[in-house]
Motif scaffolding. Structure first.
Motif, PDB file in Angstrom:
ATOM      1  N   VAL A 460       8.594   9.095  -2.469  1.00 40.25           N
ATOM      2  CA  VAL A 460       7.637   9.412  -3.526  1.00 40.25           C
ATOM      3  C   VAL A 460       6.247   9.605  -2.920  1.00 40.25           C
ATOM      4  O   VAL A 460       5.990   9.218  -1.776  1.00 40.25           O
ATOM      5  N   ASN A 461       5.338  10.178  -3.718  1.00 44.83           N
ATOM      6  CA  ASN A 461       3.982  10.434  -3.223  1.00 44.83           C
ATOM      7  C   ASN A 461       2.994   9.401  -3.763  1.00 44.83           C
ATOM      8  O   ASN A 461       3.366   8.475  -4.492  1.00 44.83           O
ATOM      9  N   ASP A 462       1.734   9.575  -3.417  1.00 42.01           N
ATOM     10  CA  ASP A 462       0.703   8.628  -3.824  1.00 42.01           C
ATOM     11  C   ASP A 462       0.526   8.576  -5.341  1.00 42.01           C
ATOM     12  O   ASP A 462       0.232   7.514  -5.914  1.00 42.01           O
ATOM     13  N   LEU A 463       0.725   9.727  -6.007  1.00 40.22           N
ATOM     14  CA  LEU A 463       0.546   9.781  -7.456  1.00 40.22           C
ATOM     15  C   LEU A 463       1.521   8.847  -8.161  1.00 40.22           C
ATOM     16  O   LEU A 463       1.187   8.221  -9.170  1.00 40.22           O
ATOM     17  N   PHE A 464       2.746   8.736  -7.636  1.00 40.05           N
ATOM     18  CA  PHE A 464       3.726   7.822  -8.226  1.00 40.05           C
ATOM     19  C   PHE A 464       3.178   6.392  -8.226  1.00 40.05           C
ATOM     20  O   PHE A 464       3.209   5.698  -9.245  1.00 40.05           O
ATOM     21  N   PHE A 465       2.697   5.948  -7.086  1.00 46.50           N
ATOM     22  CA  PHE A 465       2.213   4.569  -6.991  1.00 46.50           C
ATOM     23  C   PHE A 465       1.003   4.351  -7.889  1.00 46.50           C
ATOM     24  O   PHE A 465       0.834   3.264  -8.464  1.00 46.50           O
ATOM     25  N   TYR A 466       0.170   5.367  -8.040  1.00 45.62           N
ATOM     26  CA  TYR A 466      -1.001   5.242  -8.912  1.00 45.62           C
ATOM     27  C   TYR A 466      -0.582   5.055 -10.366  1.00 45.62           C
ATOM     28  O   TYR A 466      -1.094   4.165 -11.067  1.00 45.62           O
ATOM     29  N   LYS A 486      -2.342  -0.129  -3.093  1.00 48.38           N
ATOM     30  CA  LYS A 486      -2.439  -0.106  -1.634  1.00 48.38           C
ATOM     31  C   LYS A 486      -1.467   0.918  -1.039  1.00 48.38           C
ATOM     32  O   LYS A 486      -1.782   1.581  -0.039  1.00 48.38           O
ATOM     33  N   GLN A 487      -0.305   1.053  -1.662  1.00 45.99           N
ATOM     34  CA  GLN A 487       0.657   2.076  -1.211  1.00 45.99           C
ATOM     35  C   GLN A 487       0.086   3.466  -1.454  1.00 45.99           C
ATOM     36  O   GLN A 487       0.238   4.371  -0.627  1.00 45.99           O
ATOM     37  N   ALA A 488      -0.570   3.646  -2.597  1.00 41.94           N
ATOM     38  CA  ALA A 488      -1.196   4.939  -2.892  1.00 41.94           C
ATOM     39  C   ALA A 488      -2.262   5.255  -1.854  1.00 41.94           C
ATOM     40  O   ALA A 488      -2.367   6.390  -1.363  1.00 41.94           O
ATOM     41  N   LEU A 489      -3.057   4.247  -1.492  1.00 43.73           N
ATOM     42  CA  LEU A 489      -4.104   4.449  -0.489  1.00 43.73           C
ATOM     43  C   LEU A 489      -3.533   4.684   0.906  1.00 43.73           C
ATOM     44  O   LEU A 489      -4.124   5.403   1.719  1.00 43.73           O
ATOM     45  N   ARG A 490      -2.404   4.090   1.178  1.00 44.58           N
ATOM     46  CA  ARG A 490      -1.744   4.350   2.480  1.00 44.58           C
ATOM     47  C   ARG A 490      -1.377   5.822   2.609  1.00 44.58           C
ATOM     48  O   ARG A 490      -1.492   6.424   3.695  1.00 44.58           O
ATOM     49  N   ALA A 492      -2.799   8.279   0.673  1.00 44.71           N
ATOM     50  CA  ALA A 492      -3.995   9.117   0.456  1.00 44.71           C
ATOM     51  C   ALA A 492      -5.230   8.263   0.705  1.00 44.71           C
ATOM     52  O   ALA A 492      -5.933   7.857  -0.237  1.00 44.71           O
ATOM     53  N   PRO A 493      -5.514   7.941   1.966  1.00 44.57           N
ATOM     54  CA  PRO A 493      -6.558   6.960   2.293  1.00 44.57           C
ATOM     55  C   PRO A 493      -7.974   7.388   1.944  1.00 44.57           C
ATOM     56  O   PRO A 493      -8.880   6.556   1.948  1.00 44.57           O
ATOM     57  N   SER A 494      -8.195   8.655   1.628  1.00 43.43           N
ATOM     58  CA  SER A 494      -9.553   9.125   1.324  1.00 43.43           C
ATOM     59  C   SER A 494      -9.795   9.313  -0.162  1.00 43.43           C
ATOM     60  O   SER A 494     -10.828   9.868  -0.559  1.00 43.43           O
ATOM     61  N   ASN A 495      -8.870   8.892  -0.996  1.00 43.53           N
ATOM     62  CA  ASN A 495      -9.001   9.111  -2.435  1.00 43.53           C
ATOM     63  C   ASN A 495      -9.907   8.045  -3.050  1.00 43.53           C
ATOM     64  O   ASN A 495      -9.541   6.873  -3.133  1.00 43.53           O
ATOM     65  N   PRO A 496     -11.117   8.430  -3.509  1.00 40.53           N
ATOM     66  CA  PRO A 496     -12.061   7.431  -4.043  1.00 40.53           C
ATOM     67  C   PRO A 496     -11.597   6.806  -5.358  1.00 40.53           C
ATOM     68  O   PRO A 496     -11.971   5.670  -5.673  1.00 40.53           O
ATOM     69  N   ILE A 497     -10.809   7.538  -6.143  1.00 45.01           N
ATOM     70  CA  ILE A 497     -10.302   6.982  -7.411  1.00 45.01           C
ATOM     71  C   ILE A 497      -9.392   5.799  -7.122  1.00 45.01           C
ATOM     72  O   ILE A 497      -9.455   4.769  -7.807  1.00 45.01           O
ATOM     73  N   TYR A 498      -8.555   5.932  -6.076  1.00 43.99           N
ATOM     74  CA  TYR A 498      -7.661   4.828  -5.726  1.00 43.99           C
ATOM     75  C   TYR A 498      -8.476   3.631  -5.211  1.00 43.99           C
ATOM     76  O   TYR A 498      -8.139   2.480  -5.479  1.00 43.99           O
ATOM     77  N   MET A 499      -9.536   3.915  -4.482  1.00 46.13           N
ATOM     78  CA  MET A 499     -10.393   2.827  -3.986  1.00 46.13           C
ATOM     79  C   MET A 499     -11.036   2.078  -5.155  1.00 46.13           C
ATOM     80  O   MET A 499     -11.094   0.837  -5.158  1.00 46.13           O
ATOM     81  N   ALA A 500     -11.519   2.832  -6.137  1.00 41.13           N
ATOM     82  CA  ALA A 500     -12.129   2.216  -7.319  1.00 41.13           C
ATOM     83  C   ALA A 500     -11.091   1.422  -8.104  1.00 41.13           C
ATOM     84  O   ALA A 500     -11.389   0.331  -8.635  1.00 41.13           O
ATOM     85  N   GLU A 501      -9.882   1.947  -8.182  1.00 42.01           N
ATOM     86  CA  GLU A 501      -8.808   1.242  -8.895  1.00 42.01           C
ATOM     87  C   GLU A 501      -8.447  -0.049  -8.180  1.00 42.01           C
ATOM     88  O   GLU A 501      -8.213  -1.094  -8.814  1.00 42.01           O
ATOM     89  N   GLU A 502      -8.433   0.000  -6.865  1.00 42.32           N
ATOM     90  CA  GLU A 502      -8.178  -1.210  -6.078  1.00 42.32           C
ATOM     91  C   GLU A 502      -9.252  -2.256  -6.370  1.00 42.32           C
ATOM     92  O   GLU A 502      -8.966  -3.448  -6.546  1.00 42.32           O
ATOM     93  N   ALA A 503     -10.513  -1.794  -6.447  1.00 37.36           N
ATOM     94  CA  ALA A 503     -11.620  -2.702  -6.745  1.00 37.36           C
ATOM     95  C   ALA A 503     -11.462  -3.335  -8.121  1.00 37.36           C
ATOM     96  O   ALA A 503     -11.738  -4.538  -8.314  1.00 37.36           O
ATOM     97  N   ALA A 504     -11.025  -2.527  -9.105  1.00 38.17           N
ATOM     98  CA  ALA A 504     -10.847  -3.043 -10.466  1.00 38.17           C
ATOM     99  C   ALA A 504      -9.824  -4.173 -10.491  1.00 38.17           C
ATOM    100  O   ALA A 504      -9.988  -5.171 -11.228  1.00 38.17           O
TER     101      ALA A 504
END
Length: 574
Positions: A460-466, A486-490, A492-504
């Protein structure tokens, strides 16, 4: 001296007379079936010559495989000196060095009947070499030994001395029937020759899976089509990786052998359509190939006794061409495809044709008619995952529809194939998971996402994990949600939305330092993302740094965040 010469002459005449008297009655007739083969390599190089013989009146002949290796063309010469081109290779066996091929003849040719096998030791055998002489020669001897080749076919040792002229010549029984092809003793001895069963060689035929085997690719002469049309179609498919012009000649040959098969015309129509640039020498000629493609589809309709089916094939052909986006021609439009499928439905109102009509309406943006067609299929014996899935997609685009109208259709799509899932089952699971996420059925959404993950073997891709993280987060399972983001960021490590979601998630877990770290990365990656600044302000408040928090909140407001106003009033006083 004259007396001695006369005596010798008389002796020779007597010997010839005895030889002619002992010759089998069928000799002169059978020798007409024996031919000489000449094969040529590229640019007529590597010329080889050998013996062969006809085994059918339509020009099928047998000889040695080694004579044809490296050949790109071949001709045969009969005992009157007449030449015929070799048309195709019917079958070959490299191990036994034998081949069956087809000669292009203008009519029926003399041929040798195949003897019934196996033959027993002591059976009289007659070797007849190729000759253009008016009177043919032969050599006679018994079968000295028999061995089994395959099944009832034999491999024979014959008490006839081997000479070069004997190679690949036919060996006949007393009835004038051929039972073997003469071969040299592998040890090099000349006292005997060996005979491979002519019946076995005559049984050889290229199968579709052998078509690309080195045994056949070593010969540049065209290979014969299997007699069975279905096998021939498999061969046609396997040969489709040729260059455009070569494959066109293959298609033309297929059609010449199977002129009543609609499949040949359909395949050639597709070839004309999608390879017109490679086949044509100008843009004008490309347009000509579009017309040829339509003409072939019409020929396929003529050849197909099921006119509705043939019209369906043409409509599908037009639809595929229209969706390719490469043709600006009204004849290859969605409107044209719709008119053709409606003709098919008028002839036979099959659910299969309704499904295609639904596909056409869907691509035209007429979602209500598409939905109606798909539901006709869904209420028939042909209801499938595909028909329910596309009904759901059409319903999704109809004004006034909502997620509660769509989920039951996706339920049907999934349930119809859950035991033997298809690609569309997987897609339907994904769509249903998203629908359930919208209506806050988080456990059900997670279950669909998990099943989706399993069916794809974790590919699966990063969108699935998101998306799965979103369901887990809203359910309150923050630890598991963190794993997914964290799997999504692995991936797609440059995706700022995933970083913000991780922070949330870190904020919900009250791990503010980790949250700040994630948000700083997100802002560095995408400074215009307002959510990141707002969340950073929340973390700074929780850490007791109100001044820094207010700076972050104001930055979020500057970037258009309307949610942050309440936080500014609460913590910043303005």
């Amino acid at each position: 001296m004259k007396k001695i010469t006369l005596t010798i002459l008389m002796s020779l005449l007597v010997a010839v007379g005895i030889a002619q008297k002992n010759a089998p009655r069928w000799l002169e007739n059978q020798r007409k079936a024996i031919i000489q083969v000449t094969t040529y390599g590229p640019n007529d190089s590597n010329k080889k010559t050998g013996t062969a013989f006809f085994v059918s009146d339509n020009g099928e002949a047998l000889s040695s495989y080694s004579l044809f290796t490296g050949a790109v063309r071949a001709v045969v010469t009969d005992n009157t000196g007449k030449e015929y081109p070799v048309k195709s290779i019917v079958g070959a066996d490299e191990m036994y060095d034998v081949i069956k091929f087809k000669v292009e003849t203008s009519g029926k040719v003399p041929f040798l009947s195949i003897a019934k096998e196996p033959l027993s030791v002591g059976t009289d055998a007659y070797l007849i070499p190729y000759s253009t002489a008016r009177t043919g020669s032969f050599t006679q001897g018994p079968i000295a030994e028999t061995n089994t080749l395959k099944g009832s076919y034999g491999y024979y040792k014959v008490s006839i001395p081997f000479a070069d002229s004997a190679a690949d010549a036919p060996i006949l029984n007393a009835n004038g029937e051929v039972f073997g092809i003469a071969q040299e003793d592998a040890t090099g001895k000349k006292e005997h020759l060996f005979a491979v069963s002519a019946g076995y060689v005559n049984s050889l035929q290229v199968s579709p899976l052998e078509m690309l085997d080195v045994v056949y690719t070593a010969i540049g002469i065209r290979k014969a089509w299997p007699d069975d049309i279905n096998q021939a179609l498999i061969s046609l498919l396997l040969l489709s990786n040729q260059d455009a012009k070569t494959y066109l000649s293959i298609l033309n040959d297929f059609i010449s052998v199977f002129p009543d098969a609609p499949d040949g015309y359909q395949n050639r129509a597709n070839h004309y359509l999608y390879n017109r640039a490679a086949l044509a020498s100008s843009k004008t000629e490309e347009t000509d190939y579009l017309q040829k493609a339509l003409d072939d589809m019409d020929l396929a309709i003529q050849k197909n006794p099921n006119k509705a089916e043939a019209l369906f094939d043409k409509a599908k052909f037009i639809l595929t061409a229209a969706l390719s986006g490469s043709i600006e021609d009204e004849r290859f439009s969605l409107t044209s495809a719709l008119a053709i499928i409606q003709q098919a439905i008028a002839t036979d109102d099959s659910p299969l044709y309704q499904q295609l009509q639904g596909d056409i309406y869907f691509n035209m943006g007429d979602y209500q008619n598409a939905y109606d067609n798909y539901m006709l299929v869904n209420n028939s014996y042909m209801a499938s995952t595909s028909s329910f899935y596309w009904a759901a997609k059409a319903k999704e685009n109809i004004p006034g529809s909502n997620v509660f109208d769509i989920i039951p259709l996706l339920d049907k799509a999934v349930n119809l194939s859950i035991d033997s899932p298809t690609n569309e089952t997987v897609v339907a699971l994904w769509e249903r998971g998203n629908c359930k996420l919208q209506i806050m059925l988080y456990d059900d959404a997670i279950a669909d996402f998990d099943r989706y993950y399993t069916l794809l073997n974790a590919q699966v891709n990063d969108l699935f994990f998101y998306y799965r993280e979103q369901a887990k987060f809203r359910k309150g399972d923050y630890v598991s949600a963190l794993d997914d983001i964290k799997q999504a960021l692995r991936l797609a490590p440059s995706n700022p939305i995933y970083m913000a979601e991780e922070a949330a998630i870190y904020i919900r877990l009250e791990d503010y330092d980790s949250a700040i770290n994630s948000l700083q990365k997100a802002i560095e990656q995408s400074p215009e993302l307002a959510d990141s600044h707002r969340l950073l302000g929340v973390c700074q408040v929780r850490k007791g740094n109100t001044a820094a928090a207010c700076q972050s909140f104001h930055k979020a407001k500057e970037l258009g965040d309307t949610v942050v106003d309440r936080l500014i009033q609460q913590y910043c006083g303005n």
